[in-house]
Design a protein around this motif. Structure first.
Motif, PDB file in Angstrom:
ATOM      1  N   SER A  92     -20.229 -54.021  -6.506  1.00 60.57           N
ATOM      2  CA  SER A  92     -20.164 -55.391  -6.497  1.00 60.57           C
ATOM      3  C   SER A  92     -21.002 -55.656  -8.072  1.00 60.57           C
ATOM      4  CB  SER A  92     -21.443 -55.601  -5.469  1.00 60.57           C
ATOM      5  OG  SER A  92     -22.619 -55.134  -5.837  1.00 60.57           O
ATOM      6  N   ALA A  93     -20.871 -54.901  -8.832  1.00 60.84           N
ATOM      7  CA  ALA A  93     -21.411 -55.091 -10.160  1.00 60.84           C
ATOM      8  C   ALA A  93     -20.594 -56.213 -10.787  1.00 60.84           C
ATOM      9  CB  ALA A  93     -21.332 -53.806 -11.138  1.00 60.84           C
ATOM     10  N   VAL A  94     -21.631 -56.909 -11.678  1.00 62.75           N
ATOM     11  CA  VAL A  94     -20.850 -57.844 -12.756  1.00 62.75           C
ATOM     12  C   VAL A  94     -19.637 -57.375 -13.482  1.00 62.75           C
ATOM     13  CG1 VAL A  94     -21.520 -59.364 -14.883  1.00 62.75           C
ATOM     14  CG2 VAL A  94     -23.122 -59.024 -12.989  1.00 62.75           C
ATOM     15  N   LEU A  95     -19.593 -56.219 -14.266  1.00 64.68           N
ATOM     16  CA  LEU A  95     -18.793 -55.435 -14.997  1.00 64.68           C
ATOM     17  C   LEU A  95     -18.165 -54.371 -14.004  1.00 64.68           C
ATOM     18  CD1 LEU A  95     -17.097 -55.352 -17.643  1.00 64.68           C
ATOM     19  CD2 LEU A  95     -18.848 -53.694 -18.425  1.00 64.68           C
ATOM     20  N   GLY A  96     -16.847 -54.300 -14.080  1.00 62.16           N
ATOM     21  CA  GLY A  96     -15.914 -53.292 -13.417  1.00 62.16           C
ATOM     22  C   GLY A  96     -16.345 -53.319 -11.892  1.00 62.16           C
ATOM     23  N   GLY A  97     -16.575 -54.460 -11.127  1.00 61.43           N
ATOM     24  CA  GLY A  97     -16.630 -54.497  -9.960  1.00 61.43           C
ATOM     25  C   GLY A  97     -15.341 -54.088  -9.232  1.00 61.43           C
ATOM     26  N   GLY A  98     -15.418 -53.997  -7.736  1.00 61.78           N
ATOM     27  CA  GLY A  98     -14.106 -53.788  -7.093  1.00 61.78           C
ATOM     28  C   GLY A  98     -14.262 -52.094  -6.629  1.00 61.78           C
ATOM     29  N   ILE A  99     -13.002 -51.790  -6.750  1.00 58.22           N
ATOM     30  CA  ILE A  99     -12.612 -50.369  -6.422  1.00 58.22           C
ATOM     31  C   ILE A  99     -11.690 -49.980  -7.443  1.00 58.22           C
ATOM     32  CG2 ILE A  99     -11.494 -48.608  -4.755  1.00 58.22           C
ATOM     33  CD1 ILE A  99     -12.340 -50.364  -2.501  1.00 58.22           C
ATOM     34  N   GLY A 100     -11.951 -48.571  -8.227  1.00 57.84           N
ATOM     35  CA  GLY A 100     -10.909 -48.277  -9.072  1.00 57.84           C
ATOM     36  C   GLY A 100     -11.711 -47.046  -9.782  1.00 57.84           C
ATOM     37  N   GLU A 101     -10.813 -46.379 -10.558  1.00 60.49           N
ATOM     38  CA  GLU A 101     -11.180 -45.227 -11.278  1.00 60.49           C
ATOM     39  C   GLU A 101     -12.241 -45.644 -12.455  1.00 60.49           C
ATOM     40  OE1 GLU A 101      -8.666 -42.034 -12.552  1.00 60.49           O
ATOM     41  OE2 GLU A 101      -7.386 -42.358 -10.537  1.00 60.49           O
ATOM     42  N   ARG A 102     -13.399 -44.968 -12.619  1.00 65.96           N
ATOM     43  CA  ARG A 102     -14.375 -45.495 -13.688  1.00 65.96           C
ATOM     44  C   ARG A 102     -14.968 -44.279 -14.227  1.00 65.96           C
ATOM     45  NH1 ARG A 102     -11.979 -49.691 -12.218  1.00 65.96           N
ATOM     46  NH2 ARG A 102     -12.766 -51.566 -11.245  1.00 65.96           N
ATOM     47  N   ALA A 103     -15.229 -44.502 -15.410  1.00 73.45           N
ATOM     48  CA  ALA A 103     -15.920 -43.199 -16.233  1.00 73.45           C
ATOM     49  C   ALA A 103     -17.373 -43.228 -16.650  1.00 73.45           C
ATOM     50  CB  ALA A 103     -14.994 -42.973 -17.483  1.00 73.45           C
ATOM     51  N   TRP A 104     -17.964 -44.523 -16.271  1.00 77.01           N
ATOM     52  CA  TRP A 104     -19.423 -44.374 -16.420  1.00 77.01           C
ATOM     53  C   TRP A 104     -20.228 -45.380 -15.956  1.00 77.01           C
ATOM     54  CZ3 TRP A 104     -20.243 -49.378 -18.553  1.00 77.01           C
ATOM     55  CH2 TRP A 104     -19.272 -50.076 -19.061  1.00 77.01           C
ATOM     56  N   VAL A 105     -21.461 -45.649 -15.711  1.00 74.49           N
ATOM     57  CA  VAL A 105     -22.183 -46.601 -15.196  1.00 74.49           C
ATOM     58  C   VAL A 105     -23.548 -46.949 -16.093  1.00 74.49           C
ATOM     59  CG1 VAL A 105     -23.429 -47.420 -13.133  1.00 74.49           C
ATOM     60  CG2 VAL A 105     -21.519 -45.879 -12.809  1.00 74.49           C
TER      61      VAL A 105
ATOM     62  N   GLY B 178     -15.581 -48.982 -16.709  1.00 76.54           N
ATOM     63  CA  GLY B 178     -16.905 -48.441 -16.479  1.00 76.54           C
ATOM     64  C   GLY B 178     -17.518 -49.446 -15.455  1.00 76.54           C
ATOM     65  N   VAL B 179     -18.644 -49.206 -15.036  1.00 80.40           N
ATOM     66  CA  VAL B 179     -19.382 -50.418 -14.098  1.00 80.40           C
ATOM     67  C   VAL B 179     -20.525 -50.665 -15.047  1.00 80.40           C
ATOM     68  CG1 VAL B 179     -20.794 -50.595 -12.053  1.00 80.40           C
ATOM     69  CG2 VAL B 179     -18.725 -49.389 -12.106  1.00 80.40           C
ATOM     70  N   GLY B 180     -21.008 -52.001 -14.957  1.00 81.10           N
ATOM     71  CA  GLY B 180     -22.143 -52.714 -15.720  1.00 81.10           C
ATOM     72  C   GLY B 180     -22.900 -53.245 -14.874  1.00 81.10           C
ATOM     73  N   LEU B 181     -24.242 -53.103 -14.661  1.00 85.33           N
ATOM     74  CA  LEU B 181     -25.351 -53.608 -13.518  1.00 85.33           C
ATOM     75  C   LEU B 181     -26.318 -54.106 -14.654  1.00 85.33           C
ATOM     76  CD1 LEU B 181     -25.729 -50.611 -11.266  1.00 85.33           C
ATOM     77  CD2 LEU B 181     -24.312 -52.520 -10.818  1.00 85.33           C
ATOM     78  N   MET B 182     -27.155 -55.175 -14.066  1.00 91.02           N
ATOM     79  CA  MET B 182     -27.940 -55.862 -14.823  1.00 91.02           C
ATOM     80  C   MET B 182     -29.219 -55.983 -13.792  1.00 91.02           C
ATOM     81  SD  MET B 182     -26.827 -59.010 -17.041  1.00 91.02           S
ATOM     82  CE  MET B 182     -25.963 -58.806 -18.700  1.00 91.02           C
ATOM     83  N   THR B 183     -30.435 -56.039 -14.486  1.00 86.15           N
ATOM     84  CA  THR B 183     -31.717 -56.221 -13.730  1.00 86.15           C
ATOM     85  C   THR B 183     -32.663 -56.590 -14.662  1.00 86.15           C
ATOM     86  OG1 THR B 183     -33.499 -54.987 -12.504  1.00 86.15           O
ATOM     87  CG2 THR B 183     -32.264 -53.706 -14.037  1.00 86.15           C
ATOM     88  N   ALA B 184     -33.577 -57.422 -14.113  1.00 86.43           N
ATOM     89  CA  ALA B 184     -34.851 -57.704 -14.915  1.00 86.43           C
ATOM     90  C   ALA B 184     -35.990 -56.750 -14.822  1.00 86.43           C
ATOM     91  CB  ALA B 184     -35.335 -59.230 -14.697  1.00 86.43           C
TER      92      ALA B 184
ATOM     93  N   VAL C 186     -24.777 -52.871  -5.737  1.00 77.08           N
ATOM     94  CA  VAL C 186     -24.529 -51.278  -5.459  1.00 77.08           C
ATOM     95  C   VAL C 186     -23.398 -50.583  -5.893  1.00 77.08           C
ATOM     96  CG1 VAL C 186     -23.611 -51.998  -3.399  1.00 77.08           C
ATOM     97  CG2 VAL C 186     -24.545 -49.748  -3.611  1.00 77.08           C
ATOM     98  N   CYS C 187     -23.333 -49.574  -6.473  1.00 72.07           N
ATOM     99  CA  CYS C 187     -22.193 -48.637  -6.898  1.00 72.07           C
ATOM    100  C   CYS C 187     -22.214 -47.571  -6.175  1.00 72.07           C
ATOM    101  CB  CYS C 187     -22.212 -48.574  -8.263  1.00 72.07           C
ATOM    102  SG  CYS C 187     -20.754 -47.599  -9.109  1.00 72.07           S
ATOM    103  N   VAL C 188     -20.978 -47.078  -5.610  1.00 73.11           N
ATOM    104  CA  VAL C 188     -20.691 -45.780  -4.998  1.00 73.11           C
ATOM    105  C   VAL C 188     -19.706 -45.106  -5.521  1.00 73.11           C
ATOM    106  CG1 VAL C 188     -20.323 -44.360  -2.907  1.00 73.11           C
ATOM    107  CG2 VAL C 188     -21.836 -46.562  -2.596  1.00 73.11           C
ATOM    108  N   ALA C 189     -19.721 -43.638  -6.145  1.00 74.88           N
ATOM    109  CA  ALA C 189     -19.014 -43.026  -6.719  1.00 74.88           C
ATOM    110  C   ALA C 189     -18.490 -41.881  -5.993  1.00 74.88           C
ATOM    111  CB  ALA C 189     -19.337 -42.456  -8.173  1.00 74.88           C
TER     112      ALA C 189
END
Length: 228
Positions: A45-58, A89-95, A184-187
């Motif tokens: 559900s990430a801001v960057l790279g959300g959805g389903i697909g092949e990803r190489a980094w988080v 890849g997948v990008g998450l943010m947090t404060a 959340v991100c599940v690989a």
């Protein structure tokens, strides 16, 4: 005749995270980078790279409190490039300060979680939802499984991870289901030739149960006790 279940692959090194730091707007901020490499399918559900697909980094990037940028996807892409990763890849943010992350594994499943719980509540609370982009998420969960999952099982895994997160928060003393912007991100592995993907990832399935326990431990370790 009972089915023979192969032993899980070792969890050691499945989800290693690299600590990052940067100076931005005069503030020292931090990040966690998982260089997963090839042959991973992720759901997020990430801001960057959300959805389903092949990803190489988080990348789980800390941003300042009161974050004001209106282009978080571009911002995360810039931070990823600065960290030296390329491709999808997948990008998450947090404060939250990501250096206080929790890391746990269970029989091959592995999870990393960061938790900042200054703004928290229950998912089904009354009130109008907002149409504007939310502030950066404060409970971010990344999970890695050494097996392949079907698309349906990936969705199931997200639900299982979320259930385990809520259980962990309650066990840590919080009266909430999370924050308004958790992510959340599940690989899972890309299926190899002739390999069947696991069709289930609910909390009582083989890999769902392992995922749930790993997420519970990681979130519980990351969640600071609530103020008295």
């Amino acid at each position: 005749m009972s089915a023979v279940i192969p032993p899980p692959r070792p969890a050691t090194g499945l989800l290693p995270v690299q600590p990052l730091d940067r100076l931005e707007g005069g503030e020292r901020l931090h990040g966690l980078l998982w260089r997963a490499g090839a042959d991973w399918r992720m759901i997020s559900s990430a801001v960057l790279g959300g959805g389903i697909g092949e990803r190489a980094w988080v990348l789980n990037a800390q941003v300042s409190h009161g974050y004001r940028r209106t282009d978080p996807e571009r911002h995360l892409a810039e931070l990823a490039r600065d960290a030296g990763v390329r491709g999808p890849g997948v990008g998450l943010m947090t404060a939250a300060d990501v250096r206080a992350y929790g890391h746990a594994h269970d029989a091959g499943a592995e999870a990393v979680a960061t938790a900042g719980l200054g703004v928290r509540g229950w998912a089904a609370a009354p009130g109008q939802g907002a149409a504007a982009a939310p502030q950066p998420g404060t409970v971010n969960i990344v999970v890695a499984l050494p097996v392949a999952l079907t698309d349906a099982a990936l969705v199931n895994a997200v639900a299982t991870a979320t259930e385990a997160k809520v259980q962990a928060l309650l066990d840590a003393g919080y009266d909430c289901s999370g924050t308004p912007t958790d992510a959340v991100c599940v690989a899972a592995r890309v299926p190899r030739g002739g390999e069947d993907a696991h069709p289930f990832a609910g909390p009582r399935s083989l890999w769902g149960a392992r995922l749930a326990r790993a997420v519970h431990r990681a979130v519980h370790a990351a969640a600071r006790p609530p103020a008295a």
